[in-house]
Write a protein that holds these residues in place. Structure first.
Motif, mmCIF file in Angstrom:
data_model
loop_
_atom_site.group_PDB
_atom_site.id
_atom_site.type_symbol
_atom_site.label_atom_id
_atom_site.label_comp_id
_atom_site.label_asym_id
_atom_site.label_seq_id
_atom_site.Cartn_x
_atom_site.Cartn_y
_atom_site.Cartn_z
ATOM 1 N N LEU A 28 44.186 47.016 36.771
ATOM 2 C CA LEU A 28 44.752 46.884 38.279
ATOM 3 C C LEU A 28 45.274 45.556 38.229
ATOM 4 N N ASP A 29 46.679 45.738 39.068
ATOM 5 C CA ASP A 29 47.414 44.479 39.462
ATOM 6 C C ASP A 29 46.550 43.489 40.178
ATOM 7 N N ALA A 30 46.755 42.134 39.853
ATOM 8 C CA ALA A 30 45.904 41.005 40.422
ATOM 9 C C ALA A 30 46.587 40.668 41.673
ATOM 10 N N THR A 31 45.932 41.183 42.845
ATOM 11 C CA THR A 31 46.401 41.316 44.054
ATOM 12 C C THR A 31 45.101 40.519 44.882
ATOM 13 N N PRO A 32 45.306 39.898 46.199
ATOM 14 C CA PRO A 32 44.229 39.469 46.860
ATOM 15 C C PRO A 32 43.202 40.513 47.257
ATOM 16 N N GLU A 33 43.701 41.652 47.758
ATOM 17 C CA GLU A 33 42.867 42.902 47.810
ATOM 18 C C GLU A 33 42.034 43.418 46.814
ATOM 19 N N VAL A 34 42.688 43.573 45.495
ATOM 20 C CA VAL A 34 42.067 43.723 44.238
ATOM 21 C C VAL A 34 40.812 42.790 43.978
ATOM 22 N N ASP A 35 41.157 41.607 44.123
ATOM 23 C CA ASP A 35 40.276 40.406 43.664
ATOM 24 C C ASP A 35 38.904 40.533 44.791
ATOM 25 N N ALA A 36 39.331 40.782 46.083
ATOM 26 C CA ALA A 36 38.354 40.930 47.001
ATOM 27 C C ALA A 36 37.352 42.040 46.833
ATOM 28 N N PHE A 37 37.886 43.062 46.279
ATOM 29 C CA PHE A 37 37.100 44.429 45.957
ATOM 30 C C PHE A 37 36.481 44.167 44.670
ATOM 31 N N ARG A 38 37.013 43.466 43.716
ATOM 32 C CA ARG A 38 36.077 43.275 42.482
ATOM 33 C C ARG A 38 35.042 42.338 42.957
ATOM 34 N N ASP A 39 35.249 41.214 43.914
ATOM 35 C CA ASP A 39 34.179 40.219 44.029
ATOM 36 C C ASP A 39 33.242 41.077 45.033
#
Length: 99
Positions: free
Chosen positions: A65-76
């Motif tokens: 996935l592209d590194a976006t704030p939403e993806v980072d938050a979901f991963r966290d």
């Protein structure tokens, strides 16, 4: 659109149905369940395995996935969920046996 990768199944549908039928029979006949600590401890192991599986799938997904704030938050969030499963597993494994 992101690809969806299913986690591996660790149980069989037939086995789950057999267990549900056995539980229903015990409830209907009001039979004694016996000690629960072996099952609770075994479920603790399952929770810890689930935690490891979720961590691995989350890490694999992060590379795709592209590194976006939403993806980072979901991963966290998924990592925190995996950590919670692991803690519950540790608690379940420490469940005292009947003496």
């Amino acid at each position: 659109m992101a690809e969806v990768h299913l986690l591996q199944r660790r149980f069989s549908r037939d086995g789950a149905e057999r267990l549900a039928e056995a539980l229903e029979q015990v409830l209907v006949t009001d039979a004694d369940f016996g000690p629960r600590w072996p099952q609770i401890r075994a479920l603790g192991l399952s929770l810890q395995q689930l935690s490891r599986d979720l961590e691995q799938e989350t890490d694999r997904m992060a590379f795709k996935l592209d590194a976006t704030p939403e993806v980072d938050a979901f991963r966290d969030s998924l990592h925190r969920l995996a950590e919670a499963f692991s803690r519950l597993g540790v608690i379940a494994q420490a469940y005292p046996s009947a003496t």
